[in-house]
Design a protein around this motif. Structure first.
Motif, short mmCIF file in Angstrom:
data_model
loop_
_atom_site.label_atom_id
_atom_site.label_comp_id
_atom_site.label_asym_id
_atom_site.label_seq_id
_atom_site.Cartn_x
_atom_site.Cartn_y
_atom_site.Cartn_z
N ASP A 32 43.31 57.96 -23.96
CA ASP A 32 42.98 56.65 -24.52
C ASP A 32 42.66 56.74 -26.01
O ASP A 32 43.08 55.88 -26.80
N VAL A 35 45.87 57.24 -27.89
CA VAL A 35 46.65 56.00 -27.88
C VAL A 35 46.09 55.03 -28.92
O VAL A 35 46.84 54.43 -29.71
N VAL A 61 52.45 54.16 -24.86
CA VAL A 61 52.19 54.95 -26.06
C VAL A 61 51.98 56.42 -25.68
O VAL A 61 51.13 56.73 -24.85
N GLY A 79 50.64 59.94 -22.13
CA GLY A 79 50.26 58.70 -22.78
C GLY A 79 49.78 57.67 -21.79
O GLY A 79 49.54 57.98 -20.62
N THR A 87 44.24 49.79 -20.79
CA THR A 87 45.02 50.82 -20.10
C THR A 87 45.32 50.39 -18.67
O THR A 87 44.42 50.06 -17.91
N SER A 108 55.00 60.97 -32.25
CA SER A 108 54.42 59.94 -31.39
C SER A 108 55.54 59.00 -30.97
O SER A 108 56.46 58.73 -31.75
#
Length: 182
Positions: A32, A35, A61, A79, A87, A108
């Motif tokens: 998290d 992200v 992500v 991710g 999330t 990324s």
């Protein structure tokens, strides 16, 4: 002979890494945090990124996808799927390749689901394969360094970022994305 042994060793190493990602997997809070940082960097570096994020029904992500290879290569990253800014699940991406390649690269990956149907299809498929289950249009930034969200017509769009910004002429074809538990 040396090349043959090196190739066998690399294949064994990639198989070991792919078979045991949980042994060095990140925790939910670590994913998290990555992200969140990746999305903030995306918003800072790319004009129109916030507007795109608000229009998307879901955003997947991967803060760090590491690709390594020496003739035979592989990549792996973990991710989270964001829906409404929260999330909604954790995922990994895995792919392999063969050909002229040497070295290690981190990047990324951001995949935006622009329609409810595209997101629904992704969530119901176990082991979603880019190119087989869905096509992801890789977006490049035009003059002025911004995204024109009115011109995005694909149901699934992707962005690939390196530490310097958007990367061009890359593909996610062949990547397999699977849900993981945290």
């Amino acid at each position: 002979m040396f090349i043959r042994h090196l190739s066998v060793a690399l294949v064994a190493w990639f198989a070991l890494v792919a078979a045991s990602p949980a042994s060095h997997a990140e925790s939910g809070p670590e994913i998290d945090a990555g992200v969140h940082e990746t999305m903030q960097r995306f918003f800072r570096q790319v004009g129109g990124a916030r507007e795109l994020a608000h229009k998307a029904v879901g955003i997947l992500v991967f803060p760090s996808v590491v690709k390594a290879g020496f003739g035979i290569g592989g990549e792996y990253g973990e991710g989270a799927l964001l829906i409404g800014g929260r999330t909604a699940g954790y995922y990994n991406t895995v792919s392999g390749s063969f050909g002229f390649q040497i070295g290690v690269q981190a990047r990324s990956v951001i995949i935006a689901f622009m329609t409810p149907e595209a997101l629904r299809q992704f969530r119901k498929t176990a082991g979603w394969k880019v190119g087989a289950d869905a096509s992801v249009a890789i977006i490049t930034v035009g003059v002025g360094g911004s995204i024109d969200t009115n011109k995005i017509t694909s149901p699934v769009v992707g962005f690939i970022l390196d530490p310097k910004g958007l990367m061009y002429n890359l593909t996610l074809e062949g990547s397999k994305i699977s849900r993981i538990s945290r």
